[in-house]
Write a protein that holds these residues in place. Structure first.
Motif, PDB file in Angstrom:
ATOM      1  N   THR A 238       9.301  46.762  50.087  1.00  0.00           N
ATOM      2  CA  THR A 238       9.954  48.079  50.118  1.00  0.00           C
ATOM      3  C   THR A 238       9.088  49.073  50.885  1.00  0.00           C
ATOM      4  N   MET A 239       7.784  49.033  50.658  1.00  0.00           N
ATOM      5  CA  MET A 239       6.873  49.942  51.361  1.00  0.00           C
ATOM      6  C   MET A 239       6.863  49.686  52.864  1.00  0.00           C
ATOM      7  N   LEU A 240       7.130  48.447  53.259  1.00  0.00           N
ATOM      8  CA  LEU A 240       7.066  48.071  54.675  1.00  0.00           C
ATOM      9  C   LEU A 240       8.372  48.323  55.424  1.00  0.00           C
ATOM     10  N   ALA A 241       9.389  48.784  54.715  1.00  0.00           N
ATOM     11  CA  ALA A 241      10.662  49.087  55.374  1.00  0.00           C
ATOM     12  C   ALA A 241      10.503  50.398  56.140  1.00  0.00           C
ATOM     13  N   GLY A 242      10.781  50.376  57.391  1.00  0.00           N
ATOM     14  CA  GLY A 242      10.664  51.593  58.191  1.00  0.00           C
ATOM     15  C   GLY A 242      10.053  51.315  59.543  1.00  0.00           C
ATOM     16  N   ASP A 243      10.188  52.290  60.412  1.00  0.00           N
ATOM     17  CA  ASP A 243       9.700  52.142  61.778  1.00  0.00           C
ATOM     18  C   ASP A 243       8.269  52.612  61.957  1.00  0.00           C
ATOM     19  N   GLU A 244       7.776  53.418  61.007  1.00  0.00           N
ATOM     20  CA  GLU A 244       6.430  53.970  61.112  1.00  0.00           C
ATOM     21  C   GLU A 244       5.746  53.823  59.758  1.00  0.00           C
ATOM     22  N   LEU A 245       4.657  53.080  59.719  1.00  0.00           N
ATOM     23  CA  LEU A 245       3.986  52.780  58.461  1.00  0.00           C
ATOM     24  C   LEU A 245       2.665  53.531  58.353  1.00  0.00           C
ATOM     25  N   ARG A 246       2.532  54.229  57.242  1.00  0.00           N
ATOM     26  CA  ARG A 246       1.316  54.984  56.931  1.00  0.00           C
ATOM     27  C   ARG A 246       0.925  54.604  55.512  1.00  0.00           C
ATOM     28  N   PHE A 247      -0.317  54.145  55.348  1.00  0.00           N
ATOM     29  CA  PHE A 247      -0.764  53.610  54.063  1.00  0.00           C
ATOM     30  C   PHE A 247      -2.067  54.242  53.608  1.00  0.00           C
ATOM     31  N   VAL A 248      -2.190  54.341  52.292  1.00  0.00           N
ATOM     32  CA  VAL A 248      -3.453  54.671  51.641  1.00  0.00           C
ATOM     33  C   VAL A 248      -3.723  53.534  50.666  1.00  0.00           C
ATOM     34  N   GLU A 249      -4.890  52.910  50.780  1.00  0.00           N
ATOM     35  CA  GLU A 249      -5.292  51.872  49.836  1.00  0.00           C
ATOM     36  C   GLU A 249      -6.551  52.323  49.126  1.00  0.00           C
ATOM     37  N   VAL A 250      -6.445  52.451  47.817  1.00  0.00           N
ATOM     38  CA  VAL A 250      -7.585  52.827  46.991  1.00  0.00           C
ATOM     39  C   VAL A 250      -8.181  51.558  46.398  1.00  0.00           C
ATOM     40  N   ILE A 251      -9.459  51.358  46.630  1.00  0.00           N
ATOM     41  CA  ILE A 251     -10.179  50.226  46.050  1.00  0.00           C
ATOM     42  C   ILE A 251     -11.021  50.795  44.915  1.00  0.00           C
ATOM     43  N   ALA A 252     -10.575  50.523  43.696  1.00  0.00           N
ATOM     44  CA  ALA A 252     -11.189  51.101  42.495  1.00  0.00           C
ATOM     45  C   ALA A 252     -12.629  50.612  42.323  1.00  0.00           C
ATOM     46  N   PRO A 253     -13.452  51.389  41.626  1.00  0.00           N
ATOM     47  CA  PRO A 253     -14.846  50.992  41.401  1.00  0.00           C
ATOM     48  C   PRO A 253     -14.988  49.674  40.645  1.00  0.00           C
ATOM     49  N   ASP A 254     -13.969  49.296  39.871  1.00  0.00           N
ATOM     50  CA  ASP A 254     -14.061  48.051  39.112  1.00  0.00           C
ATOM     51  C   ASP A 254     -13.452  46.855  39.850  1.00  0.00           C
ATOM     52  N   TYR A 255     -13.142  47.034  41.128  1.00  0.00           N
ATOM     53  CA  TYR A 255     -12.597  45.924  41.921  1.00  0.00           C
ATOM     54  C   TYR A 255     -13.646  44.816  42.024  1.00  0.00           C
ATOM     55  N   GLU A 256     -13.230  43.586  41.706  1.00  0.00           N
ATOM     56  CA  GLU A 256     -14.150  42.448  41.689  1.00  0.00           C
ATOM     57  C   GLU A 256     -13.865  41.415  42.766  1.00  0.00           C
TER      58      GLU A 256
ATOM     59  N   GLU B 146       4.585  40.727  61.795  1.00  0.00           N
ATOM     60  CA  GLU B 146       5.960  41.236  61.742  1.00  0.00           C
ATOM     61  C   GLU B 146       6.049  42.738  61.991  1.00  0.00           C
ATOM     62  N   HIS B 147       5.056  43.493  61.520  1.00  0.00           N
ATOM     63  CA  HIS B 147       5.134  44.965  61.577  1.00  0.00           C
ATOM     64  C   HIS B 147       4.038  45.596  62.429  1.00  0.00           C
ATOM     65  N   HIS B 148       3.387  44.826  63.265  1.00  0.00           N
ATOM     66  CA  HIS B 148       2.213  45.290  64.007  1.00  0.00           C
ATOM     67  C   HIS B 148       2.417  46.653  64.670  1.00  0.00           C
ATOM     68  N   ALA B 149       3.487  46.810  65.404  1.00  0.00           N
ATOM     69  CA  ALA B 149       3.711  48.048  66.149  1.00  0.00           C
ATOM     70  C   ALA B 149       4.071  49.225  65.246  1.00  0.00           C
ATOM     71  N   ALA B 150       4.498  48.975  64.021  1.00  0.00           N
ATOM     72  CA  ALA B 150       4.928  50.049  63.123  1.00  0.00           C
ATOM     73  C   ALA B 150       3.758  50.751  62.439  1.00  0.00           C
ATOM     74  N   PHE B 151       2.594  50.101  62.344  1.00  0.00           N
ATOM     75  CA  PHE B 151       1.462  50.715  61.656  1.00  0.00           C
ATOM     76  C   PHE B 151       0.916  51.877  62.480  1.00  0.00           C
ATOM     77  N   LYS B 152       0.832  53.041  61.839  1.00  0.00           N
ATOM     78  CA  LYS B 152       0.301  54.233  62.503  1.00  0.00           C
ATOM     79  C   LYS B 152      -1.067  54.619  61.959  1.00  0.00           C
ATOM     80  N   ARG B 153      -1.163  54.727  60.623  1.00  0.00           N
ATOM     81  CA  ARG B 153      -2.432  55.139  60.019  1.00  0.00           C
ATOM     82  C   ARG B 153      -2.652  54.389  58.711  1.00  0.00           C
ATOM     83  N   ILE B 154      -3.883  53.925  58.519  1.00  0.00           N
ATOM     84  CA  ILE B 154      -4.280  53.263  57.283  1.00  0.00           C
ATOM     85  C   ILE B 154      -5.566  53.934  56.806  1.00  0.00           C
ATOM     86  N   ALA B 155      -5.488  54.527  55.627  1.00  0.00           N
ATOM     87  CA  ALA B 155      -6.658  55.143  55.009  1.00  0.00           C
ATOM     88  C   ALA B 155      -7.115  54.247  53.869  1.00  0.00           C
ATOM     89  N   VAL B 156      -8.354  53.835  53.904  1.00  0.00           N
ATOM     90  CA  VAL B 156      -8.935  53.023  52.834  1.00  0.00           C
ATOM     91  C   VAL B 156      -9.898  53.932  52.080  1.00  0.00           C
TER      92      VAL B 156
END
Length: 122
Positions: free
Chosen positions: A35-53, A73-83
């Motif tokens: 569902t998140m990947l549906a669309g022509d322009e993809l902008r993501f925020v991924e939070v990696i919690a302190p307890d990530y193992e 599949e979605h290479h051209a749609a990715f615009k910004r990824i914030a980690v």
């Protein structure tokens, strides 16, 4: 655990990972990710919690399988990824692999989550 972030700006999707991620976790989250990947322009925020193992049973294989599928599949749609993470190894890993990431990639500290959301939306 993988969970969707609900307080995101318009047009931005977000996830938070914590604990040890298994293949079952990734497969269970796939419908929501689709569902998140549906669309022509993809902008993501991924939070990696302190307890990530890292990855547990089947996690790495499933992550690679689904991740490369998404990239192709979605290479051209990715615009910004914030980690968002305070883990030093995350920054080192992303810097080393950034050439494979489509769109703009930026790393933020956990205290800068709101700035990460604004940047991803921008």
């Amino acid at each position: 655990m993988i969970e969707a972030l609900t307080d995101m700006p318009e047009g931005v999707s977000g996830i938070r990972v914590s604990g040890r991620i298994t293949g079952d976790d990734i497969r269970s989250f796939k419908p929501e990710m689709d569902t998140m990947l549906a669309g022509d322009e993809l902008r993501f925020v991924e939070v990696i919690a302190p307890d990530y193992e890292g990855f547990g049973k089947g996690g790495l294989v499933e992550d690679l399988k689904q991740g490369f599928g998404v990239l192709f599949e979605h290479h051209a749609a990715f615009k910004r990824i914030a980690v968002v993470s305070d883990m030093e190894w995350v920054a080192h890993t992303l810097h080393a692999l950034s050439w494979m990431v489509p769109g703009d990639l930026r790393i933020f500290g956990l205290d800068d989550l709101e700035a990460a959301k604004e940047w991803a939306a921008g």
